[in-house]
Structure formats: C-alpha cells, structure tokens
Design a protein around this motif. Structure first.
Motif, PDB file in Angstrom:
ATOM      1  N   HIS A   1       3.924  -0.779  10.735  1.00 43.73           N
ATOM      2  CA  HIS A   1       4.607  -0.513  12.001  1.00 43.73           C
ATOM      3  C   HIS A   1       5.608  -1.613  12.337  1.00 43.73           C
ATOM      4  O   HIS A   1       6.646  -1.338  12.944  1.00 43.73           O
ATOM      5  N   ALA A   2       5.283  -2.832  11.973  1.00 47.55           N
ATOM      6  CA  ALA A   2       6.206  -3.933  12.256  1.00 47.55           C
ATOM      7  C   ALA A   2       7.481  -3.814  11.433  1.00 47.55           C
ATOM      8  O   ALA A   2       8.575  -4.156  11.895  1.00 47.55           O
ATOM      9  N   MET A   3       7.350  -3.294  10.207  1.00 46.05           N
ATOM     10  CA  MET A   3       8.505  -3.184   9.321  1.00 46.05           C
ATOM     11  C   MET A   3       8.430  -1.858   8.570  1.00 46.05           C
ATOM     12  O   MET A   3       8.074  -1.810   7.397  1.00 46.05           O
ATOM     13  N   PRO A   4       8.765  -0.739   9.224  1.00 42.34           N
ATOM     14  CA  PRO A   4       8.636   0.583   8.588  1.00 42.34           C
ATOM     15  C   PRO A   4       9.500   0.750   7.345  1.00 42.34           C
ATOM     16  O   PRO A   4       9.217   1.632   6.528  1.00 42.34           O
ATOM     17  N   ALA A   5      10.532  -0.074   7.200  1.00 43.31           N
ATOM     18  CA  ALA A   5      11.395   0.045   6.021  1.00 43.31           C
ATOM     19  C   ALA A   5      10.765  -0.561   4.783  1.00 43.31           C
ATOM     20  O   ALA A   5      11.306  -0.404   3.682  1.00 43.31           O
ATOM     21  N   ALA A   6       9.636  -1.239   4.917  1.00 48.43           N
ATOM     22  CA  ALA A   6       8.976  -1.836   3.755  1.00 48.43           C
ATOM     23  C   ALA A   6       8.222  -0.753   2.993  1.00 48.43           C
ATOM     24  O   ALA A   6       7.345  -0.095   3.565  1.00 48.43           O
ATOM     25  N   PRO A   7       8.516  -0.528   1.713  1.00 50.95           N
ATOM     26  CA  PRO A   7       7.775   0.478   0.938  1.00 50.95           C
ATOM     27  C   PRO A   7       6.306   0.096   0.806  1.00 50.95           C
ATOM     28  O   PRO A   7       5.926  -1.060   0.985  1.00 50.95           O
ATOM     29  N   PHE A   8       5.496   1.067   0.457  1.00 50.82           N
ATOM     30  CA  PHE A   8       4.046   0.837   0.345  1.00 50.82           C
ATOM     31  C   PHE A   8       3.729  -0.331  -0.576  1.00 50.82           C
ATOM     32  O   PHE A   8       2.802  -1.114  -0.314  1.00 50.82           O
ATOM     33  N   HIS A   9       4.496  -0.488  -1.667  1.00 51.34           N
ATOM     34  CA  HIS A   9       4.182  -1.522  -2.644  1.00 51.34           C
ATOM     35  C   HIS A   9       4.531  -2.923  -2.151  1.00 51.34           C
ATOM     36  O   HIS A   9       4.085  -3.921  -2.737  1.00 51.34           O
ATOM     37  N   ALA A  10       5.303  -3.020  -1.063  1.00 53.02           N
ATOM     38  CA  ALA A  10       5.659  -4.329  -0.496  1.00 53.02           C
ATOM     39  C   ALA A  10       4.709  -4.756   0.617  1.00 53.02           C
ATOM     40  O   ALA A  10       4.768  -5.906   1.063  1.00 53.02           O
ATOM     41  N   LEU A  11       3.839  -3.872   1.070  1.00 55.26           N
ATOM     42  CA  LEU A  11       2.998  -4.194   2.221  1.00 55.26           C
ATOM     43  C   LEU A  11       2.012  -5.332   1.958  1.00 55.26           C
ATOM     44  O   LEU A  11       1.769  -6.143   2.863  1.00 55.26           O
ATOM     45  N   PRO A  12       1.405  -5.448   0.765  1.00 54.03           N
ATOM     46  CA  PRO A  12       0.552  -6.626   0.549  1.00 54.03           C
ATOM     47  C   PRO A  12       1.314  -7.938   0.704  1.00 54.03           C
ATOM     48  O   PRO A  12       0.792  -8.897   1.290  1.00 54.03           O
ATOM     49  N   ALA A  13       2.542  -7.985   0.202  1.00 54.72           N
ATOM     50  CA  ALA A  13       3.334  -9.213   0.361  1.00 54.72           C
ATOM     51  C   ALA A  13       3.700  -9.426   1.819  1.00 54.72           C
ATOM     52  O   ALA A  13       3.661 -10.566   2.318  1.00 54.72           O
ATOM     53  N   LEU A  14       4.042  -8.360   2.540  1.00 55.22           N
ATOM     54  CA  LEU A  14       4.348  -8.493   3.962  1.00 55.22           C
ATOM     55  C   LEU A  14       3.114  -8.967   4.726  1.00 55.22           C
ATOM     56  O   LEU A  14       3.221  -9.786   5.648  1.00 55.22           O
ATOM     57  N   HIS A  15       1.945  -8.475   4.332  1.00 54.99           N
ATOM     58  CA  HIS A  15       0.705  -8.945   4.952  1.00 54.99           C
ATOM     59  C   HIS A  15       0.554 -10.457   4.773  1.00 54.99           C
ATOM     60  O   HIS A  15       0.101 -11.152   5.697  1.00 54.99           O
ATOM     61  N   GLY A  16       0.939 -10.960   3.605  1.00 55.39           N
ATOM     62  CA  GLY A  16       0.858 -12.395   3.383  1.00 55.39           C
ATOM     63  C   GLY A  16       1.687 -13.190   4.379  1.00 55.39           C
ATOM     64  O   GLY A  16       1.294 -14.280   4.797  1.00 55.39           O
ATOM     65  N   HIS A  17       2.817 -12.634   4.792  1.00 51.37           N
ATOM     66  CA  HIS A  17       3.661 -13.306   5.785  1.00 51.37           C
ATOM     67  C   HIS A  17       3.107 -13.158   7.204  1.00 51.37           C
ATOM     68  O   HIS A  17       3.380 -14.009   8.055  1.00 51.37           O
ATOM     69  N   MET A  18       2.345 -12.090   7.452  1.00 51.36           N
ATOM     70  CA  MET A  18       1.967 -11.768   8.826  1.00 51.36           C
ATOM     71  C   MET A  18       0.504 -12.018   9.163  1.00 51.36           C
ATOM     72  O   MET A  18       0.123 -11.967  10.337  1.00 51.36           O
ATOM     73  N   ARG A  19      -0.340 -12.284   8.164  1.00 56.14           N
ATOM     74  CA  ARG A  19      -1.786 -12.219   8.399  1.00 56.14           C
ATOM     75  C   ARG A  19      -2.277 -13.141   9.512  1.00 56.14           C
ATOM     76  O   ARG A  19      -3.225 -12.795  10.230  1.00 56.14           O
TER      77      ARG A  19
END
Length: 303
Positions: A262-280
């Motif tokens: 929801h924070a970054m809907p343009a991030a594809p599914f395969h990028a979400l683990p990396a995005l989680h690393g930035h946001m956790r």
C-alpha cells in the motif's frame, strides 16, 4: 529524556528516506520473475487438476490444496490491476482476465474497485471495501469465512454488470461498456461450464468444488490485510503486514507484505521483500501469523 527517535509520521516519510536509485529499482517491472511465478503457480494447479482427473490414489485429498491454489490466484488478479507482475501490459491484462474468470471476479470492474480502495484505504464512506462490513461476531465470522456470501455476491455482481445495472461512483462511465461486455462474456462462459456438467463432471472436481473448499483460507488471509486496523489515511497504520511462512508468501504473491504494497503500489510483488527491508522498523500494524491474527480478531468479537 528521550528513549530514541520517534517513529516516522507516515509512509511518505519512510519512502522519502529510501535513496532515489533504490526506489527506482523497487518500482522496476520485469517479465522474468512474474512468468516464473506464474508457471510455478499455474503448473501446480494443472498438475493437481490432472491428478484429480486421473483419480490417482487419494485424489479427493488433493482438492483442498487445489482449491487453495485456485483461491489465491486472486492475489495475482489483484496485482494485475496495478500492472506490476509483468513488464508487458498485454500479459498483465490477459492474466488479469483469466484469473478473474476463475474466481468469478470481473477483472475490469475489480480494477476500478481496487484502485478506489488504494486511494481511500480504510476511510469510511470512501473505501468501497468498507461497503461490506467485517464480521463482528463469531457466527458472522463463520459465515464470512465459509466463502458462501462471496460466491452469491460475485454472481450477483456479474449479473448486474451484464445488465448494465452496476454503476458505483468508482466505475467511470467510459469504463462501463467494456466492464459490462466482460461480464456478459463471463455469463456465457459459466453457462457453458454448467452445461458441460451434463456429460462430464471434470469441471466440478478440478475447479468448482476445489474453489469452494479453498476459499475459507483466502477469506482468513484477506481479513488480516485491514481487519481492525485504524481508520486513518496513514498506510503504516490502516494496513497490516503479516509475518508468515515462505510458502504462504509464495502462493500469495508476497502480498502478506501488505503495508509495503500500500505504501508503494508501483513495486512489483518480487520487490516487496526488499521494500520490507527498508520499511520494517517503521511498521505499526503487524501480526505474527494468520493464526495469531485470527485468535486476536475473534477475541475482540462478541460470542
């Protein structure tokens, strides 16, 4: 005396702290990861369908895993509304239509419904997901989780669309003709499937019954995304990330990372683990698994 820095005020501050080059990588669409995941997911559905059709020993036990895989194709349809699983827009459209047909959820209508949900997440009167209230008692929860209201509601939706009588504010007039045409096509498809049952039971055993059996697990999963989250515009609070197993993340196309999505809907599914690393460190609404979420959800409900 401060115990440390205050948590970020909202998701925009968290995203602004990610270096621009990293944000660009996180929002890069690629075909290869989506095609690989689609082949794995679709291949498992096809293999289980073959085993059920061939009546291998213990074949009735395969209908539940088949149903779970079919039900969780919803998460792929959902991703296709954002055109993120694949770089190819055409591939996103085709896969969105096919998964929508399998789940009796018209893709073109759902795209506008879902984008309205993203614009107004968990805000009463604006988020269309709130038009169907979350279950507030155990009996209502059992009825919701059964999936039976979903099948009735989706069929009614398809019929309203096909008749030109579905006109919510989030479905613009320019989009209605195509959405209505899609619904008419779905009605024809479902009629042909129903007629085919006269001479072969295969659609019932490999698609229809498994879909009914698998839907309760998807209902539990979806309740965790926003159930009992604060009614606020802050994505760090109004959405829940659920920490779960690699298998669940696999079949759900990484959507348990739901705050991140929801924070970054343009991030594809395969990028979400990396995005989680930035946001956790900034996540505010989380659950340590779907069983834990469900226990806590029901504990807050009336008997």
């Amino acid at each position: 005396m401060s115990d440390g820095p205050a948590p970020p005020a909202d998701h925009r501050i968290v995203l602004s702290a990610i270096p621009p080059e990293a944000r660009a990588r996180l929002s890069t669409r690629r075909n290869a990861p989506g095609v690989a995941r689609l082949l794995a997911h679709g291949g498992a559905v096809g293999l289980l369908g073959w085993a059920i059709a061939a009546r291998v020993p213990g074949w009735p036990l395969l209908m539940l895993p088949q149903g779970v895989l079919l039900a969780f194709l919803f998460t792929l349809e959902h991703e296709c509304t954002h055109t993120t699983p694949f770089r190819s827009r055409r591939l996103n459209e085709v896969v969105g239509h096919v998964t929508g047909a399998l789940g009796m959820l018209p893709f073109l209508w759902f795209r506008h419904f879902h984008l309205a949900h993203h614009r107004h997440t968990n805000l009463p009167g604006l988020d269309p997901e709130l038009d169907s209230p979350k279950p507030d008692a155990l009996r209502a929860w059992l009825w919701h989780v059964s999936g039976l209201p979903l099948w009735y509601g989706n069929l009614a939706l398809v019929i309203r669309l096909a008749r030109g009588r579905e006109r919510p504010a989030y479905l613009p007039a320019r989009a209605r003709p195509r959405a209505e045409a899609e619904a008419r096509g779905l009605l024809i498809l479902y009629t042909l499937v129903a007629l085919s049952l006269i001479w072969t039971p295969l659609p019932f055993w490999i698609w229809l019954l498994p879909s009914v059996l698998g839907q309760p697990l998807l209902r539990i999963y979806l309740l965790a995304e926003h159930g009992d989250c604060p009614r606020t515009a802050n994505m760090l609070e109004n959405t829940r990330t659920t920490f779960t197993t690699a298998l669940v993340r696999l079949i759900a196309w990484n959507m348990p990372y739901h705050i991140e999505h929801h924070a970054m809907p343009a991030a594809p599914f395969h990028a979400l683990p990396a995005l989680h690393g930035h946001m956790r460190r900034a996540l505010r609404t989380t659950a340590p698994g779907y069983a834990a979420f469900t226990r806590a959800y029901l504990a807050r409900r009336r008997p």
